[in-house]
Design an enzyme around this catalytic site. Structure first.
Site, short mmCIF file in Angstrom:
data_model
loop_
_atom_site.label_atom_id
_atom_site.label_comp_id
_atom_site.label_asym_id
_atom_site.label_seq_id
_atom_site.Cartn_x
_atom_site.Cartn_y
_atom_site.Cartn_z
N TYR A 1 -131.06 -29.78 30.80
CA TYR A 1 -130.76 -28.57 31.82
C TYR A 1 -131.24 -29.01 33.06
O TYR A 1 -131.86 -29.94 33.40
CB TYR A 1 -131.69 -27.56 31.25
N CYS A 2 -130.74 -27.96 34.04
CA CYS A 2 -131.26 -28.41 35.38
C CYS A 2 -131.55 -26.77 35.79
O CYS A 2 -131.47 -25.86 35.05
CB CYS A 2 -130.06 -28.83 36.13
N GLY A 3 -131.33 -26.49 37.18
CA GLY A 3 -131.44 -25.12 37.61
C GLY A 3 -130.27 -24.08 37.17
O GLY A 3 -130.71 -23.18 36.62
#
Length: 850
Positions: free
Chosen positions: A513-515
């Site tokens: 995951y990222c932003g």
């Protein structure tokens, strides 16, 4: 000469009458309306109450007199149709003012009675301070009450579209608004994680929100009404607006043998005929097979009613079958303060409830090109079948929501493939869109999923993946991780991933995951092309997970007099908007004159971590005492800015919001010299205030589930709160027992979770003493001794702590290990991790481990 009789004179009925006249000049057209008005703007009623629409006359599209003059339609208001005689092809009507009754024959009968607000038979519901909204007369009563009584607090029961529109307009009129909703979210056409964006916005507007809270009954308390919830909570108010929903108003039709659905809606065929070929029906009162779900259901919206009117009129004049109705997909939109929420087709939760296979993705974008000033965040959830057929979509944002949902709705209606969204040719210029519009991005992302390039995991699947041993990989920057992360995640920034692949296990599933999802997708592609097979990208990224995982309700906010304070604050904000600003500073002249180092940053349109990274860069360049004024459109910036200042020691001077733009003023802290710190002398340097670290916080780690230790922890917490400390209690491992609900619901758990549940005390009242427990006898003796010495019981101390604002945080990692679920914890308990505790501890002068 044919006679057409129409029952109901608002959207569907009035439009049918107009079309009939245009198609048949010689016919006699009679329209009955029970109310005093016809063809009025029903959807504009809440805005008249809020005085956004100031002139009452603007609500009326057409008057009976004008209808007669223009269209030669005989409009009979204040007249109710009581009976249909299908054999004689006549209706029996009653004039409400005179009481006179008479019958009228018809060649074709059109039923457009609409729907009525649901008013459940709850005790006390007849209180004159409790209102519903359907007609002009209803809004006249509501507005008159507001004008005369100036309600300080209004409770809106029901969080649907009308309820939220009323909440906004009541708030505009200066009333403090509390929304009570029996479901776990507002705006039921949205899926939970999309509604969470609306919840966040309501919180930012200081609207009180009681979710999963059913109303039990109403009481009177002097000049106020009291809404009593099922859990015993009592909410007093000057005014209550019921917006629980609507039901078709069709009793008279059912008595005549017109076939209806179980909910009372009139069943019609594709010609919009009932089971009597001479009788047509349309609008809120009908049920027609939904194009996606297949089941007959009502769609109570003005748009479909107006379109159905043309079909009914053409079929009456030219013959049944001339035009056919294919059904409505329920495209809807609502403005909620500064945010807009829209939906089309069917939500994922409803598809799953009806066992219809589906997939979904969440994408975050901007209303127009992010580099052009004023870009605002836009979130799209796209729902589609495994074969790619579009089934539904939801869009939430500040600008451009309407055109995106309209685009997608047309593709849903004609059963197009989701991949076609990526090919839409749209009008592009930086002020209006991006070269790849957010709708294009949604289609392209869906294509990646359908073709196997990517595999998405929903926010709700994170706990399941963790429970099954998945490796959680956070590919954001270290600065972003400091502001919050999924508990248990390992941070390897995307920039470094290729050189650190050896750290990622190959024998476990990997959730990346990222932003917002883009960097997560890039990381997923790197892993897949290097041999990893079971890789998931978190749909919507950390932004969606964080919003959906945090507590959604906003309880206990109301305090007498708060509405007046809000009104004054709003006035101050308006005055600020008209203040003269110093050129090039972004600051009022009065402040800018005193500051030499002021930098203005426009971070609007940047997604996380863009605004924070811009802030850090400029703060690093400034001298001590310098200030940054930064504007951003990412709602998460409000929380991120405060957390960043807490971590770095800089000062958050102010945070303002206007139409979805958040503007923060942040000052670079002056580091106090050791001599000044020791003597406490220096208070400023060069006119800039010096940060003198005098922590107000107190943090307590509650590790134990012993009764006496839990008691001691709350004694200390309440004492610290009474002394003015900001107290955070962090419950970990065995300490989770202290904050479990006495009446916790049964929840699904794995084997080890069930084992730990059997060993853990069920709630605070079931804790045992750390010494001399004697099989529970010691605890009883201790409680008796406490009662004799007038010492509050543990349960009372917990309630006092919550009332005093003590922050209760449950450790996510401990919950996962001990098998404790969110549903088992007391209302209001936050879920956090090490970062949450460290943030609290960094502000604490007292830090205890119990």
């Amino acid at each position: 000469m044919a006679r057409y009789v129409i029952v109901g004179g608002v959207a569907g009925g009035a439009s049918t009458a107009a079309r009939l006249r245009r198609m048949d000049e010689r016919a006699e057209i009679v329209m009955f309306e029970r109310g005093s008005h016809i063809s009025y703007a029903n959807c504009g009623l809440p805005y008249y109450a809020g005085e956004t629409i100031k002139e009452r006359e603007r609500l009326f599209v057409m008057t009976p007199e004008k209808f007669k003059a223009w269209l030669n339609v005989d409009v009979r208001v204040r007249t109710e149709v009581e009976e249909i005689d299908r054999g004689a092809k006549s209706v029996r009507v009653r004039e409400l003012d005179s009481g006179r009754e008479y019958s009228l024959t018809y060649d074709a009968l059109v039923l457009s009675p609409g729907s009525e607000p649901i008013r459940p038979p709850l005790p006390g519901i007849d209180d004159p301070r409790i209102f519903t909204l359907r007609s002009v007369s209803d809004i006249d009563q509501i507005k008159s009450f507001i004008d005369e009584h100036r309600p300080e607090r209004t409770i809106v029961v029901g969080g649907g579209f009308i309820g939220l529109e009323m909440a906004e307009n009541l708030h505009t009129r200066g009333s403090f608004v509390t929304i009570v909703e029996a479901l776990d979210q507002v705006m039921n056409p949205l899926d939970f994680e999309m509604a969470a964006i609306v919840h966040q916005h309501l919180k930012q507007k200081n609207v009180e929100l009681y979710l999963s809270s059913a109303v039990a009954h109403f009481e009177k308390a002097g000049s106020r009404a009291v809404v009593v919830l099922a859990d015993g909570t009592r909410l007093d108010a000057d005014m209550v607006v019921l917006s629980i929903g609507v039901r078709p108003e069709t009793a008279f039709a059912k008595q005549a043998g017109i076939e209806t659905a179980p909910n009372g809606a009139i069943l019609v065929n594709e010609n919009l005929q009932t089971n009597d070929p001479s009788i047509y029906a349309l609008g809120d009162a009908i049920a027609f097979p939904h194009p996606i779900l297949g089941m007959a259901m009502p769609i109570p919206l003005a748009g479909p009613a107006n379109k159905q009117a043309r079909i009914v009129a053409d079929n009456i004049v030219k013959g049944a079958g001339t035009r056919r109705w294919s059904g409505a997909i329920g495209t809807s939109i609502a403005k909620v303060f500064d945010i807009t929420a829209a939906a089309a087709g069917v939500a994922e939760k409803l598809l799953k409830k009806n066992n219809i296979p589906c997939m979904s993705i969440i994408t975050h974008g901007s209303s127009h090109a992010s580099y052009y000033p004023g870009a605002q965040p836009l979130t799209i959830k796209t729902v589609f079948a495994p074969d790619g057929t579009l089934l539904g979509a939801q869009v939430v944002g500040y600008d451009g929501v309407d055109k995106r949902i309209d685009l997608i709705a047309d593709y849903i209606r004609r059963k197009a493939k989701v991949t076609e969204l990526g090919e839409i040719e749209h009008a592009y210029a930086p002020p209006f869109s991006s070269a790849k519009d957010p709708v294009n991005i949604a289609g392209m992302t869906a294509e990646n999923v359908l073709t196997g390039l990517s595999r998405h995991a929903a926010w709700s699947e994170v706990a399941v993946l963790k429970g099954n041993g998945a490796y959680i990989l956070d590919v954001r920057t270290e600065e972003e991780v400091q502001l919050g992360a999924i508990p248990g995640a390992v941070n390897i920034p995307l920039d470094n991933l290729r050189t650190r692949l050896s750290e990622v296990p190959r024998d476990r599933a990997v959730l990346v995951y990222c932003g917002v999802g883009l960097r997560g997708y890039l990381a997923e592609r790197i892993l897949r092309q290097n041999g990893w097979t079971e890789v998931f990208n978190l749909s919507g990224g950390y932004k969606t997970w964080e919003l959906a995982s945090e507590p959604q309700s906003h309880k206990g906010v109301y305090k007498p007099g708060l509405a007046a304070i809000q009104s004054t604050s709003a006035k101050g904000t308006q005055e600020l908007l008209h203040t003269t600003f110093a050129e090039g500073s972004g600051m009022p002249e009065s402040i800018a004159a005193k500051r030499q180092a002021i930098v203005q940053i426009d971070a609007c349109g940047l997604q996380c971590p863009g605004p924070i990274m811009r802030l850090k860069t400029e703060i690093d360049r400034l001298p001590e005492g310098g200030r940054v004024v930064i504007s951003a459109t990412d709602p998460g910036f409000v929380r991120d800015a405060a957390s960043w200042c807490n971590v770095t020691g800089n000062l958050l001077i102010s945070m303002e919001e206007s139409k979805g733009v958040y503007t923060a003023m942040i000052e670079k802290a002056v580091k106090q010299s050791a001599m000044a710190a020791a003597t406490g002398m220096a208070a400023s340097q060069g006119g800039a205030p010096i940060v003198q670290y005098s922590p107000k916080g107190a943090s307590i780690i509650v590790f134990s589930n012993d009764f006496d230790r839990a008691l001691a922890s709350f004694v200390l917490a309440n004492g610290a709160a009474a002394a003015g400390k900001d107290v955070t209690m962090f419950f970990t491992f065995w300490g989770l027992s202290v904050i479990r609900k006495p009446d916790a619901p049964r929840v699904a758990k794995d084997f080890m979770g069930k084992m730990f549940s059997m060993m853990l005390p069920k709630h605070a009242g079931a804790l045992s003493l750390s010494k001399m427990n004697f099989g529970g006898l010691g605890q009883l003796m201790m409680k008796a001794r406490m009662k004799a010495k007038r010492v509050d019981m543990l349960e009372s101390m917990i309630a006092q702590a919550r009332q005093a604002g003590v922050r209760l945080v449950a450790c996510q990692m401990s919950m996962d290990i001990m098998g404790v679920k969110r549903e088992e914890l007391m209302e209001g308990v936050e879920i956090g991790g090490v970062a949450t505790y460290m943030d609290a501890a960094s502000q604490s002068g007292v830090n205890l481990f119990i």
